[in-house]
Design a protein around this motif. Sequence first.
Motif, PDB file in Angstrom:
ATOM      1  N   LYS A 310      -4.252  -2.123   3.668  1.00 39.13           N
ATOM      2  CA  LYS A 310      -4.661  -1.904   2.279  1.00 39.13           C
ATOM      3  C   LYS A 310      -5.834  -2.819   1.956  1.00 39.13           C
ATOM      4  O   LYS A 310      -6.037  -3.846   2.614  1.00 39.13           O
ATOM      5  CB  LYS A 310      -3.499  -2.174   1.316  1.00 39.13           C
ATOM      6  CG  LYS A 310      -2.265  -1.320   1.593  1.00 39.13           C
ATOM      7  CD  LYS A 310      -1.075  -1.760   0.751  1.00 39.13           C
ATOM      8  CE  LYS A 310       0.182  -0.994   1.149  1.00 39.13           C
ATOM      9  NZ  LYS A 310       1.372  -1.430   0.385  1.00 39.13           N
ATOM     10  N   TYR A 343       3.763  -0.682  -4.334  1.00 41.30           N
ATOM     11  CA  TYR A 343       3.596   0.704  -4.752  1.00 41.30           C
ATOM     12  C   TYR A 343       2.195   1.265  -4.491  1.00 41.30           C
ATOM     13  O   TYR A 343       1.838   2.312  -5.015  1.00 41.30           O
ATOM     14  CB  TYR A 343       3.938   0.827  -6.247  1.00 41.30           C
ATOM     15  CG  TYR A 343       5.331   0.311  -6.539  1.00 41.30           C
ATOM     16  CD1 TYR A 343       6.412   0.716  -5.768  1.00 41.30           C
ATOM     17  CD2 TYR A 343       5.557  -0.619  -7.548  1.00 41.30           C
ATOM     18  CE1 TYR A 343       7.677   0.238  -6.003  1.00 41.30           C
ATOM     19  CE2 TYR A 343       6.824  -1.104  -7.800  1.00 41.30           C
ATOM     20  CZ  TYR A 343       7.883  -0.678  -7.023  1.00 41.30           C
ATOM     21  OH  TYR A 343       9.142  -1.156  -7.260  1.00 41.30           O
ATOM     22  N   THR A 344       1.403   0.540  -3.704  1.00 41.00           N
ATOM     23  CA  THR A 344       0.109   1.064  -3.286  1.00 41.00           C
ATOM     24  C   THR A 344       0.241   1.626  -1.873  1.00 41.00           C
ATOM     25  O   THR A 344       0.700   0.923  -0.959  1.00 41.00           O
ATOM     26  CB  THR A 344      -0.961  -0.047  -3.306  1.00 41.00           C
ATOM     27  OG1 THR A 344      -1.105  -0.528  -4.638  1.00 41.00           O
ATOM     28  CG2 THR A 344      -2.315   0.494  -2.833  1.00 41.00           C
ATOM     29  N   PRO A 345      -0.131   2.868  -1.678  1.00 38.02           N
ATOM     30  CA  PRO A 345       0.023   3.476  -0.345  1.00 38.02           C
ATOM     31  C   PRO A 345      -0.967   2.900   0.675  1.00 38.02           C
ATOM     32  O   PRO A 345      -1.899   2.180   0.319  1.00 38.02           O
ATOM     33  CB  PRO A 345      -0.254   4.960  -0.615  1.00 38.02           C
ATOM     34  CG  PRO A 345      -1.139   4.961  -1.804  1.00 38.02           C
ATOM     35  CD  PRO A 345      -0.719   3.797  -2.649  1.00 38.02           C
ATOM     36  N   GLY A 348      -4.857   2.253   0.411  1.00 39.89           N
ATOM     37  CA  GLY A 348      -5.109   2.125  -1.014  1.00 39.89           C
ATOM     38  C   GLY A 348      -5.776   0.794  -1.342  1.00 39.89           C
ATOM     39  O   GLY A 348      -5.976  -0.062  -0.470  1.00 39.89           O
ATOM     40  N   ASP A 367      -3.959  -1.102  -9.116  1.00 37.25           N
ATOM     41  CA  ASP A 367      -3.574  -0.504  -7.830  1.00 37.25           C
ATOM     42  C   ASP A 367      -3.961   0.967  -7.839  1.00 37.25           C
ATOM     43  O   ASP A 367      -4.351   1.517  -8.872  1.00 37.25           O
ATOM     44  CB  ASP A 367      -2.072  -0.684  -7.572  1.00 37.25           C
ATOM     45  CG  ASP A 367      -1.205   0.005  -8.625  1.00 37.25           C
ATOM     46  OD1 ASP A 367      -1.282   1.246  -8.762  1.00 37.25           O
ATOM     47  OD2 ASP A 367      -0.454  -0.713  -9.334  1.00 37.25           O
ATOM     48  N   THR A 368      -3.848   1.599  -6.690  1.00 36.03           N
ATOM     49  CA  THR A 368      -4.147   3.040  -6.567  1.00 36.03           C
ATOM     50  C   THR A 368      -2.887   3.793  -6.168  1.00 36.03           C
ATOM     51  O   THR A 368      -2.923   4.682  -5.323  1.00 36.03           O
ATOM     52  CB  THR A 368      -5.272   3.264  -5.541  1.00 36.03           C
ATOM     53  OG1 THR A 368      -4.909   2.652  -4.291  1.00 36.03           O
ATOM     54  CG2 THR A 368      -6.582   2.676  -6.027  1.00 36.03           C
ATOM     55  N   GLY A 369      -1.768   3.375  -6.758  1.00 37.94           N
ATOM     56  CA  GLY A 369      -0.501   4.048  -6.496  1.00 37.94           C
ATOM     57  C   GLY A 369      -0.364   5.333  -7.276  1.00 37.94           C
ATOM     58  O   GLY A 369      -1.353   5.927  -7.719  1.00 37.94           O
ATOM     59  N   ARG A 391      12.947   4.814  -5.686  1.00 40.65           N
ATOM     60  CA  ARG A 391      11.808   4.104  -5.140  1.00 40.65           C
ATOM     61  C   ARG A 391      12.027   2.600  -5.243  1.00 40.65           C
ATOM     62  O   ARG A 391      11.777   1.844  -4.316  1.00 40.65           O
ATOM     63  CB  ARG A 391      10.525   4.499  -5.885  1.00 40.65           C
ATOM     64  CG  ARG A 391       9.273   3.858  -5.290  1.00 40.65           C
ATOM     65  CD  ARG A 391       8.057   4.149  -6.130  1.00 40.65           C
ATOM     66  NE  ARG A 391       8.129   3.413  -7.398  1.00 40.65           N
ATOM     67  CZ  ARG A 391       7.151   3.404  -8.285  1.00 40.65           C
ATOM     68  NH1 ARG A 391       6.050   4.107  -8.076  1.00 40.65           N
ATOM     69  NH2 ARG A 391       7.280   2.721  -9.399  1.00 40.65           N
ATOM     70  N   SER A 395      12.511  -0.190  -2.203  1.00 40.02           N
ATOM     71  CA  SER A 395      11.562  -1.293  -2.078  1.00 40.02           C
ATOM     72  C   SER A 395      12.205  -2.642  -2.355  1.00 40.02           C
ATOM     73  O   SER A 395      11.545  -3.671  -2.281  1.00 40.02           O
ATOM     74  CB  SER A 395      10.384  -1.079  -3.040  1.00 40.02           C
ATOM     75  OG  SER A 395      10.848  -1.075  -4.367  1.00 40.02           O
ATOM     76  N   GLY A 425      -3.631   5.570 -10.225  1.00 40.81           N
ATOM     77  CA  GLY A 425      -3.007   4.258 -10.185  1.00 40.81           C
ATOM     78  C   GLY A 425      -2.815   3.647 -11.569  1.00 40.81           C
ATOM     79  O   GLY A 425      -2.944   4.318 -12.597  1.00 40.81           O
TER      80      GLY A 425
END
Length: 437
Positions: A310, A343-345, A348, A367-369, A391, A395, A425
Amino acid sequence: MTQKTRQNKITRRQQFKLFLSIMGAFAILFLTLGIIIFNLFQSSTYHSIDKDIRNQVTAIQKQPNMAKRVGPALNHQMNKNKKPDPKAPFQASILVFDDKGKLLNKTSLGNRYSVLKNIKLRKKNVNVKQTLLVNKMSFRSILIKVSKKNNNPMYAGNYILIMQNIDTQIQAINNFEEILIITFFIFWIIALVISYFLARINMLPIVKSWKQQTEFVNDAAHELRTPLTIIQGKLEYMLTKPNKTILDEAEAISVSLDEVSRLNSLTNNLLVLARSDSATTKYNFEMTTPDFFLKDPIEPFKDIINSQSKVFQINLYHTPTLYLDRDKIKQLLIILLDNATKYTPKNGTIKIYDQVEGAKYQLVISDTGIGINDKDKDKIFGRFYRVDKSRNSNSGGHGLGLAIAKQIVDIHHGHIFVRDNLPQGSEFVVELPIKHN
């Protein structure tokens, strides 16, 4: 009956009990106030009546020397007639009795004699103020014994009964009592209506807090029960196979240790919230600038984020003077960066940057989630709230991190909120007040 229904019933019962207590308090207050006002009015009325009677007693006991005023000839005539001629103010009557109880001034009473003729002399009541009821008429009276040396031969050596009609005053007292009762009853109803709405308004934050506390306890019990159940299950399973080696049960042991770690994290977070709620947490506020507290929480995440393929962008340029607890702000940033990392893939981008808006210093973690729905943006800072429970469970989250973050920001008199990070995000914005010299 659902838990929410039970809570609503308990809340309504508490509100009704509060309303009853307010109603009783107002009733006692108005009743006490009414009794005090009525007694003061009644006492003032009778005090005025008794004052008039005392003046009449003084006038009788201190009669002027009639011989000096009218001359020897007229004085001789008065002594010859010796007919009492007492003069009394309006609504007052004076009855003159001799030692044997004979009424001596029937003639001067006029029409009043028909009302007062049955009154007898009672020597034991000398100098005693009384309220008498004669032919359905009320009189305030006092009996005095006049000295034989009195200048007025009409009174000298006799008993004088001074009677003042108080029907008008009693009627005024009764009317005042009725008006007082009606007035206080009306104001009592008005006060109850106002207090009812005020109680509802003032109870709203209490009820909300009580509901949140109840939900918090229930959610905490649920969150604690889950890892404990898993640990218990794994341990009971291993007990059924006593001949197995540690290597054979490595998976069960690993799962149990993960749950212990999760349980430890949850317990610590609950302890942080409980201490904050009870105001037992100590804070070390000091004047500082961002470069003194941003490096420590950011550095560890560089390697973590890069190892997950990331991108981590850091754009921090502003150095305003802030008054804060550096350790608490570090904890806040760790929570926000940890959430952004989770939560950012893969591939990302996680970004942290700052800006100054007026008298506020803003720290933004983006973020880009998958982002957060508008309906959830105001709720995610609540305790145990999860946008996606599965989720969060996967996590390792338990819905307390953002609640702790908001608590830290509130203590610093700041503001935290979330907004969309276009095109995809979320952005968490922390606003802290700037201290100007």
